[in-house]
Design an enzyme around this catalytic site. Structure first.
Site, PDB file in Angstrom:
ATOM      1  N   ASP A 198       0.985  -1.186  -0.097  1.00  0.00           N
ATOM      2  CA  ASP A 198      -0.017  -0.032   0.071  1.00  0.00           C
ATOM      3  C   ASP A 198       0.930   1.222  -0.061  1.00  0.00           C
ATOM      4  OD1 ASP A 198      -2.760   0.896   0.388  1.00  0.00           O
ATOM      5  OD2 ASP A 198      -2.010   1.776   2.339  1.00  0.00           O
ATOM      6  N   GLU A 247      14.502 -15.490   0.959  1.00  0.00           N
ATOM      7  CA  GLU A 247      14.710 -16.623   2.006  1.00  0.00           C
ATOM      8  C   GLU A 247      13.808 -17.727   1.938  1.00  0.00           C
ATOM      9  OE1 GLU A 247      15.266 -15.006   5.736  1.00  0.00           O
ATOM     10  OE2 GLU A 247      16.578 -13.510   4.912  1.00  0.00           O
TER      11      GLU A 247
END
Ligand code: GLC
Length: 548
Positions: free
Chosen positions: A181, A242
């Protein structure tokens, strides 16, 4: 607004629609001052939407169906009811708790004037003054949006660490990505300089020249698209790496031109950014052509896929915009006293535009209800309006409620089968217009002429012809000045007639190629002038066809 078990129960519908992923607007704990974009706890579900267990169940059901889930991340501001802000208010100026937000002393003798002249995107001042325990006026805090949405201080490492931890919380739960956002807003220019420009969330209704003029007049805003935001996305890119699988970030950044926007999707930043240039093009062959060309050229520079979007929860639905006398106009809302769109015309154009969007390479984003051809609620009474922009501008801005009305599942049921869960069983969050009965999903299901079946067909063909992975080649028929848009992608020829007169297709074209999709049943029908076979090779006004 509904609830998470409701989402779970409709995942099959989305699977059958033919989408790959679902983006959910914020369902976190929130006082709902801005439809959940005011988060008071980033690691919990708002009780009105369910529980974390409901979330996990929704996610695993989606994954079992082969659907990915993207959640909304609101990093620019928290709710004023977030534990951090409550602590900050009680703490002293200059304290660590205040350093998480943007607090400043006011100007004037007693600090009674705001620290600078910034205006809130929702209208009114972007600063609010605290009242200290003894009743005296205190420091001011910055809120680019509502008073209940204090901006976080992204220069503070503690804020960065906290948001990374929030990202990990949801990645650990298994989400496939985040819609970020106000991705262009987190860093503010050093010294918070005054600025005389006007910022709006949604900037529209301008030609290329007007936009250039505006840019020249409006010096770059000190709170949007600052260089420093990119460092944040480079850090998040590493966090996502990751994790197993294809996790992604999509930027909500109202940044132009396209060359600036694609800086958010360089290889070590986010994966996608919403293409608002396409959304703002409106119903206009030349503007749409420019938007497509600009977007494709810009993404090529960074090696990212393009995106396409026509409507979202912040804009007037495209079917209604395209039905206005100026179909490129971009009102921030439509109310009873405004020009009322031509519903049938807007729907034809909306369907034709969807058939363009769903044939383009990259990712297409569909807003809930687009697939039903839903119009904006254009006569919603003021008493129901909840968008803070409506109240903050004292009604000068109608606001975004008209596109957020719950979609109709069943034409014959109370509130058309969509209620706000445990909060108001049997009642919709916002009243739906009566016309929604005609658009109900159950009514459209199985009706070959319906908008729902058009979207299903288009999405299935998009998959079959791998249009998402293809490329746009403008066809010899492409003549935007004459209102004809035509391109080929992976062997599919897409032709749209933007005009109000039929367009004659080259002789033999329909013998050579098969019609795969028509945006409306009459797209290639007799214009009424004659029944001769030649009429069959005319493309009706406001229509798109796919040939292969
Ligand atoms: C984004 C959201 C919008 C919200 C604003 C503030 O633009 O899409 O709905 O009001 O940010 O969070």
């Amino acid at each position: 607004m509904g609830d998470l078990p409701g989402v779970t129960s409709r995942l099959k519908y989305l699977k059958e629609l033919g989408v790959d992923a679902v983006w959910l607007s914020p369902f976190y704990r929130s006082p709902q001052a801005d439809a959940g974009y005011d988060v008071s706890d980033y690691r919990d579900v708002d009780p009105s939407f369910g529980t974390l267990t409901d979330f996990d169940e929704m996610l695993s059901t989606a994954h079992a169906l082969g659907l990915r889930i993207i959640v909304d991340l609101v990093p620019n501001h928290t709710s004023d009811e977030h534990a951090w802000f409550i602590e900050a208010k009680a703490a002293a100026p200059g304290s660590a708790a205040r350093e998480r937000y943007i607090f400043r002393d006011g100007k004037g003798e007693d600090g009674e004037l705001p620290p600078n002249n910034w205006q809130s995107i929702f209208g009114g001042n972007a600063w609010t003054r605290l009242v200290e325990a003894d009743g005296s006026g205190g420091q001011w805090y910055l809120h680019l949006f509502d008073t209940k949405q204090p901006d976080l201080n992204w220069q503070n490492p503690e804020v960065r660490a906290e948001m990374e931890s929030v990202i990990r919380f949801w990645l650990d739960r298994g989400v496939d990505g985040f819609r970020v956002d106000v991705a262009h807003g987190m860093i503010k220019a050093e010294g918070l300089p005054d600025w005389d420009g006007v910022a709006s969330m949604v900037e529209g209704e301008h030609s290329e020249e007007e936009a250039a003029k505006e840019r020249a007049m409006n010096p770059p805003s000190p709170f949007f698209d600052q260089e420093g935001v990119h460092e944040i996305y480079r850090a998040w890119n590493k966090v996502l790496k990751e994790y197993e699988g294809d996790r992604m970030l999509v930027a909500e950044a109202w940044v132009e031109p396209a060359e600036r926007l694609v800086r958010y999707i360089r290889p070590d930043e986010m994966q996608q950014a919403f293409n608002f240039e396409f959304l703002l093009a409106g119903w206009d062959a030349e503007r749409m052509t420019t938007a497509i060309d600009n977007s494709l050229a810009a993404v090529e520079e960074v090696g990212a896929p393009s995106t396409w979007v026509m409507s979202n929860h912040d804009t007037v639905r495209h079917t209604s915009r395209y039905g206005l006398s100026v179909p490129t106009s971009f009102p921030t809302g439509i109310s009873q006293s405004d020009e009322q769109p031509d519903e049938a015309l807007g729907l034809s154009r909306g369907r034709a535009a969807a058939a363009i969007m769903l044939a383009l390479p990259g990712s297409a984003y569909i807003y809930q209800g687009d697939e039903l051809g839903l119009p904006e609620h254009t006569t919603l009474a003021s008493e129901f309006r909840q968008d803070p922009a409506f109240a903050r501008t004292k009604g000068a801005e109608t606001g975004r409620d008209g596109c957020r009305v719950p979609l109709p599942w069943f034409g014959q049921e109370a509130s058309y089968g969509f209620s706000h869960g445990s909060v108001s069983p049997g009642q919709p969050w916002l009243p739906q217009p009566e016309s929604f009965a005609r658009y109900a999903a159950d009514l459209q299901n199985g009706d070959a002429a319906s908008t729902l079946e058009l979207y299903r067909d288009a999405l299935a063909l998009r998959q079959e012809h791998r249009l998402g992975d293809g490329a746009v080649g403008w066809s010899a028929l492409h003549d935007p000045a004459a209102g004809v848009l035509a391109f080929a992608n992976n062997g599919v020829l897409v032709v749209t007639n933007f005009g109000d007169q039929p367009v004659r297709l080259p002789d033999g074209l329909l013998e050579e190629l098969t019609v795969k999709l028509r945006s409306q049943p009459t797209a290639l029908a007799d214009t009424g002038e004659s029944t001769a076979p030649a009429c069959a090779s005319e493309l009706a006004p406001n229509s798109t066809i796919w040939l292969a």
